[in-house]
Enzyme design. Structure first.
Site, PDB file in Angstrom:
ATOM      1  N   GLY A 135       2.998  22.055   3.547  1.00  0.00           N
ATOM      2  CA  GLY A 135       2.565  22.012   4.948  1.00  0.00           C
ATOM      3  C   GLY A 135       2.751  20.611   5.464  1.00  0.00           C
ATOM      4  O   GLY A 135       3.340  19.764   4.795  1.00  0.00           O
ATOM      5  N   GLU A 159       0.605  15.436  -3.961  1.00  0.00           N
ATOM      6  CA  GLU A 159       1.600  14.500  -3.403  1.00  0.00           C
ATOM      7  C   GLU A 159       2.955  14.725  -4.082  1.00  0.00           C
ATOM      8  O   GLU A 159       3.686  13.777  -4.402  1.00  0.00           O
ATOM      9  CB  GLU A 159       1.145  13.034  -3.543  1.00  0.00           C
ATOM     10  CG  GLU A 159      -0.238  12.725  -2.976  1.00  0.00           C
ATOM     11  CD  GLU A 159      -0.344  12.819  -1.454  1.00  0.00           C
ATOM     12  OE1 GLU A 159       0.688  12.992  -0.765  1.00  0.00           O
ATOM     13  OE2 GLU A 159      -1.482  12.749  -0.941  1.00  0.00           O
ATOM     14  N   VAL A 206       9.355   6.490   2.059  1.00  0.00           N
ATOM     15  CA  VAL A 206       7.980   6.481   1.554  1.00  0.00           C
ATOM     16  C   VAL A 206       7.215   5.282   2.112  1.00  0.00           C
ATOM     17  O   VAL A 206       7.569   4.136   1.846  1.00  0.00           O
ATOM     18  CB  VAL A 206       7.957   6.450   0.014  1.00  0.00           C
ATOM     19  CG1 VAL A 206       6.523   6.370  -0.504  1.00  0.00           C
ATOM     20  CG2 VAL A 206       8.666   7.675  -0.556  1.00  0.00           C
TER      21      VAL A 206
HETATM   22  C1  LIG Z   1       5.624  11.978   6.761  1.00  0.00           C
HETATM   23  C2  LIG Z   1       5.595  10.967   5.657  1.00  0.00           C
HETATM   24  C3  LIG Z   1       4.451  10.758   4.920  1.00  0.00           C
HETATM   25  N1  LIG Z   1       4.425   9.840   3.945  1.00  0.00           N
HETATM   26  C4  LIG Z   1       3.197   9.615   3.172  1.00  0.00           C
HETATM   27  C5  LIG Z   1       1.952   9.363   3.983  1.00  0.00           C
HETATM   28  C6  LIG Z   1       0.849   9.843   3.052  1.00  0.00           C
HETATM   29  O1  LIG Z   1       0.522   8.760   2.169  1.00  0.00           O
HETATM   30  C7  LIG Z   1       1.507  10.971   2.265  1.00  0.00           C
HETATM   31  C8  LIG Z   1       1.101  12.358   2.745  1.00  0.00           C
HETATM   32  O2  LIG Z   1      -0.227  12.575   2.385  1.00  0.00           O
HETATM   33  P1  LIG Z   1      -1.084  13.849   2.918  1.00  0.00           P
HETATM   34  O3  LIG Z   1      -2.153  13.971   1.875  1.00  0.00           O
HETATM   35  O4  LIG Z   1      -0.179  15.036   2.967  1.00  0.00           O
HETATM   36  O5  LIG Z   1      -1.623  13.486   4.262  1.00  0.00           O
HETATM   37  O6  LIG Z   1       2.906  10.807   2.461  1.00  0.00           O
HETATM   38  C9  LIG Z   1       5.551   9.115   3.633  1.00  0.00           C
HETATM   39  O7  LIG Z   1       5.547   8.290   2.707  1.00  0.00           O
HETATM   40  N2  LIG Z   1       6.697   9.316   4.344  1.00  0.00           N
HETATM   41  C10 LIG Z   1       6.759  10.208   5.353  1.00  0.00           C
HETATM   42  O8  LIG Z   1       7.831  10.342   5.987  1.00  0.00           O
END
Ligand SMILES: Cc1cn([C@H]2C[C@H](O)[C@@H](COP(=O)(O)O)O2)c(=O)[nH]c1=O
Ligand SMILES: Nc1ncnc2c1ncn2[C@@H]1O[C@H](COP(=O)(O)OP(=O)(O)O)[C@@H](O)[C@H]1O
Length: 221
Positions: A9, A87, A170
């Site tokens: 999701g 994650e 990331v």
């Molecule tokens: C869209 C997106 C997200 N991230 C990182 C940001 C958060 O640390 C996690 C997602 O955590 P959640 O528990 O699902 O809220 O992912 C990223 O590194 N790069 C991206 O493009």
């Protein structure tokens, strides 16, 4: 039959909460899980939910072999009845292959949780491999909503409040407006596809609504 299930999701749709619920329901019946996470916002070796729950987890390093790790636990007398990986978007494709091998060769259920696409709407390599290999893909039932009220399907990244479409894939962070990160330089916001395409975040939409052009004639003077 054991399964590799990918719960996917947008950000903030309840994935980690569900992971913690699955862990709670199984451990309260005497089962023992291996819990993995990577780059959780709560820190190294944690699996946390925005609802405030948190549990210890094994931090899955980029070069960790999941299959070897589970086999190591079992052969040193540990018990493993199921595996949870949060994650999971951050995993390398070969680590997802290792999780599939845990299902097929060790006959354990593996529950993986992660966002499917990044801030540019591109698949994370780990999520792509999960889509390719999972026995089942489950979309979370509690819908995250875009500021317009439509179902949120995309993750936007903001830098100093503006949506960006370039940068490293990331960047660990949280949705802006969260109590812990209300003024974060880099933040995230979930949007529907229409507003992701138009790069319209809630802040941009608010600014447009407050613009003198759309105010009643009297108050625009
Ligand atoms: C869209 C997106 C997200 N991230 C990182 C940001 C958060 O640390 C996690 C997602 O955590 P959640 O528990 O699902 O809220 O992912 C990223 O590194 N790069 C991206 O493009
Ligand atoms: N104060 C709150 N009251 C009720 N539910 C909340 C609250 N804060 C967060 N939530 C719920 O938690 C969800 C986010 O849970 P979380 O497991 O952290 O998401 P994810 O792992 O998908 O990023 C939100 O969609 C919302 O349903």
């Amino acid at each position: 039959m054991p399964e590799l299930v990918f719960f996917s999701g947008t950000m903030d749709c309840g994935k980690s909460t569900l992971a913690l619920q699955i862990e709670h329901n199984r451990s309260s019946r005497g089962l023992q899980g291996m819990i993995y996470s990577r780059n959780d916002r709560a820190g190294h070796g944690k699996l946390s939910s925005r609802l405030g729950l948190v549990t210890e987890a094994v931090e899955a390093a980029h070069d960790m072999d999941f299959y070897a790790h589970v086999v190591g636990q079992l052969s040193s007398g540990g018990r493993v009845d199921y595996v949870i990986a949060d994650e999971a978007q951050f995993l390398a494709p070969e680590q997802v292959d290792q999780l599939a091998r845990v299902v097929d060769d060790l006959e354990l259920d593996v529950f993986a949780f992660g966002i499917t696409t990044d801030f540019r709407s591109k698949l994370f390599p780990g999520s792509q491999r999960l889509v390719e290999l999972a026995d089942r893909i489950e979309v979370l039932q509690v819908e995250a909503l875009c500021w317009c009220g439509a179902r949120a399907t995309h993750n936007a990244r903001t830098v100093d409040g503006r949506m960006v479409v370039e940068g490293a894939q990331v960047v660990v962070g949280d949705v802006v407006g969260d109590v812990d990160s209300p003024h974060a330089v880099v933040g995230y916001e979930v949007l529907c596809r229409r507003h992701h395409r138009r790069r319209q975040t809630s802040a941009t939409a608010r600014a447009v609504a407050l613009s003198p052009d759309v105010l009643p004639v009297d108050s625009a003077k």
